[in-house]
Design a protein around this motif. Structure first.
Motif, PDB file in Angstrom:
ATOM      1  N   HIS A   1       0.854  -1.184   0.000  1.00  0.00           N
ATOM      2  CA  HIS A   1       0.000   0.000   0.000  1.00  0.00           C
ATOM      3  C   HIS A   1       0.896   1.241   0.000  1.00  0.00           C
ATOM      4  O   HIS A   1       1.164   1.798  -1.036  1.00  0.00           O
ATOM      5  N   GLN A   2       1.365   1.627   1.186  1.00  0.00           N
ATOM      6  CA  GLN A   2       2.212   2.805   1.278  1.00  0.00           C
ATOM      7  C   GLN A   2       3.678   2.416   1.505  1.00  0.00           C
ATOM      8  O   GLN A   2       3.971   1.415   2.169  1.00  0.00           O
TER       9      GLN A   2
ATOM     10  N   TYR B   1      -0.795   5.948  -3.670  1.00  0.00           N
ATOM     11  CA  TYR B   1      -0.228   6.889  -2.698  1.00  0.00           C
ATOM     12  C   TYR B   1       0.977   7.643  -3.260  1.00  0.00           C
ATOM     13  O   TYR B   1       1.814   7.085  -3.973  1.00  0.00           O
TER      14      TYR B   1
ATOM     15  N   HIS C   1     -13.279   3.681  -4.611  1.00  0.00           N
ATOM     16  CA  HIS C   1     -12.837   2.706  -3.604  1.00  0.00           C
ATOM     17  C   HIS C   1     -14.028   2.153  -2.810  1.00  0.00           C
ATOM     18  O   HIS C   1     -14.126   2.278  -1.591  1.00  0.00           O
TER      19      HIS C   1
ATOM     20  N   ASP D   1      -4.050   1.844  -4.316  1.00  0.00           N
ATOM     21  CA  ASP D   1      -4.584   3.166  -3.975  1.00  0.00           C
ATOM     22  C   ASP D   1      -3.877   4.355  -4.601  1.00  0.00           C
ATOM     23  O   ASP D   1      -4.425   5.451  -4.626  1.00  0.00           O
TER      24      ASP D   1
ATOM     25  N   ASN E   1      -6.969   9.199   1.189  1.00  0.00           N
ATOM     26  CA  ASN E   1      -7.608   7.931   1.510  1.00  0.00           C
ATOM     27  C   ASN E   1      -8.884   8.157   2.314  1.00  0.00           C
ATOM     28  O   ASN E   1      -9.013   7.702   3.456  1.00  0.00           O
TER      29      ASN E   1
ATOM     30  N   HIS F   1      -4.916  10.800   7.262  1.00  0.00           N
ATOM     31  CA  HIS F   1      -4.846  11.170   5.849  1.00  0.00           C
ATOM     32  C   HIS F   1      -3.468  10.865   5.283  1.00  0.00           C
ATOM     33  O   HIS F   1      -2.441  11.087   5.920  1.00  0.00           O
TER      34      HIS F   1
ATOM     35  N   LEU G   1      -2.644  11.143  -2.130  1.00  0.00           N
ATOM     36  CA  LEU G   1      -2.609  10.308  -3.322  1.00  0.00           C
ATOM     37  C   LEU G   1      -2.046  11.112  -4.490  1.00  0.00           C
ATOM     38  O   LEU G   1      -2.099  12.339  -4.507  1.00  0.00           O
TER      39      LEU G   1
ATOM     40  N   ASP H   1     -10.768   5.614   4.480  1.00  0.00           N
ATOM     41  CA  ASP H   1     -10.157   5.145   5.724  1.00  0.00           C
ATOM     42  C   ASP H   1     -10.466   6.019   6.931  1.00  0.00           C
ATOM     43  O   ASP H   1     -10.245   5.603   8.076  1.00  0.00           O
TER      44      ASP H   1
ATOM     45  N   GLN I   1     -10.177  10.288  -6.612  1.00  0.00           N
ATOM     46  CA  GLN I   1      -9.325  10.818  -5.543  1.00  0.00           C
ATOM     47  C   GLN I   1      -7.919  11.182  -6.027  1.00  0.00           C
ATOM     48  O   GLN I   1      -6.990  11.275  -5.228  1.00  0.00           O
TER      49      GLN I   1
END
Length: 235
Positions: A3-4, A66, A133, A64, A97, A107, A110, A100, A92
């Motif tokens: 993810h990140q 990021y 999402h 996502d 995000n 936060h 992105l 979430d 986005q």
């Protein structure tokens, strides 16, 4: 499945494990390269998944879109000559995000359209993660189709080239939703089911190996390189 790639949030922050430290990511890619493996995007991995090519390869995906992946992962991927797929949430771009926030997850920015183009121009793949999402099985068939098909069309309009990789948000999918992804024109779709890809896997229900903040290098290599680690369970 990443993810990140960045500095993890403070201890106690929900889902902080989904942020892998840049030093750990670099070490993981270095070891895979040292062992003779080549990291590939889903686009580049397809011939191997279809049995049309053979070699020491592994897929790299990011969910996502990021910004810290562009900042911290792209230089590493470029250094090793690896490609990867990042799944973007179309509505986005240059956002955050938002899905979430209700869980107490802070936060994280992105990529903007220009940054997404930078990602693509560097040889990395842009995939779709729907427009917003969403939990696809919770939507009407019409709304689910809209999220799947229109995210592809919108990304292609923005980028000027085909987008063929899709990822189900939260890993939520059904046989009907898999069929929607195929009908929309994607060539593959990934889930959050944990495991290594097998020859008999459908290209629209591909499992992935979760890499978390706490995944040390020994565990990383065990998860990626041994069939014993193919647990086949959903995150």
């Amino acid at each position: 499945m990443y993810h990140q790639i960045g500095e993890p949030a403070p201890k106690g922050t929900p889902y902080r494990g989904l942020t892998v430290h840049p030093k750990d990511f670099t070490r993981q890619m270095a070891w895979m390269s040292r062992l003779g493996y080549r990291g590939l995007s889903m686009r580049d991995l397809l011939p191997y998944l279809k049995g049309e090519a053979k070699g020491k390869v592994f897929g790299i995906t990011f969910d996502d879109g990021y910004r810290n992946v562009l900042q911290n992962a792209l230089p590493v991927l470029t250094h090793y000559g690896f490609t990867s797929t990042n799944y973007f949430v179309v509505h986005q771009l240059d956002g955050g995000n938002v899905w979430d926030y209700a869980k107490g997850i802070p936060h994280s920015g992105l990529m903007s359209l220009d940054e997404m183009k930078q990602w693509a121009h560097a040889g990395q793949e842009v995939g779709s993660h729907t427009l917003d999402h969403v939990h696809l099985p919770e939507l009407s068939p019409e709304a689910a189709h809209h999220q799947i098909a229109h995210s592809k069309a919108e990304l292609e309009r923005l980028l000027g080239f085909e987008v063929s990789a899709f990822c189900y948000p939260y890993g939520d999918e059904t046989p009907d939703i898999r069929a929607m992804a195929q009908k929309a024109g994607y060539s593959n779709a990934t889930t959050t089911v944990r495991g290594l890809a097998r020859p008999d896997d459908t290209l629209f229900g591909l499992p992935r190996v979760t890499v978390a903040r706490s995944t040390n290098i020994v565990r990383f290599l065990q998860k990626c390189l041994t069939r014993l680690e193919d647990k086949r369970r959903r995150d």
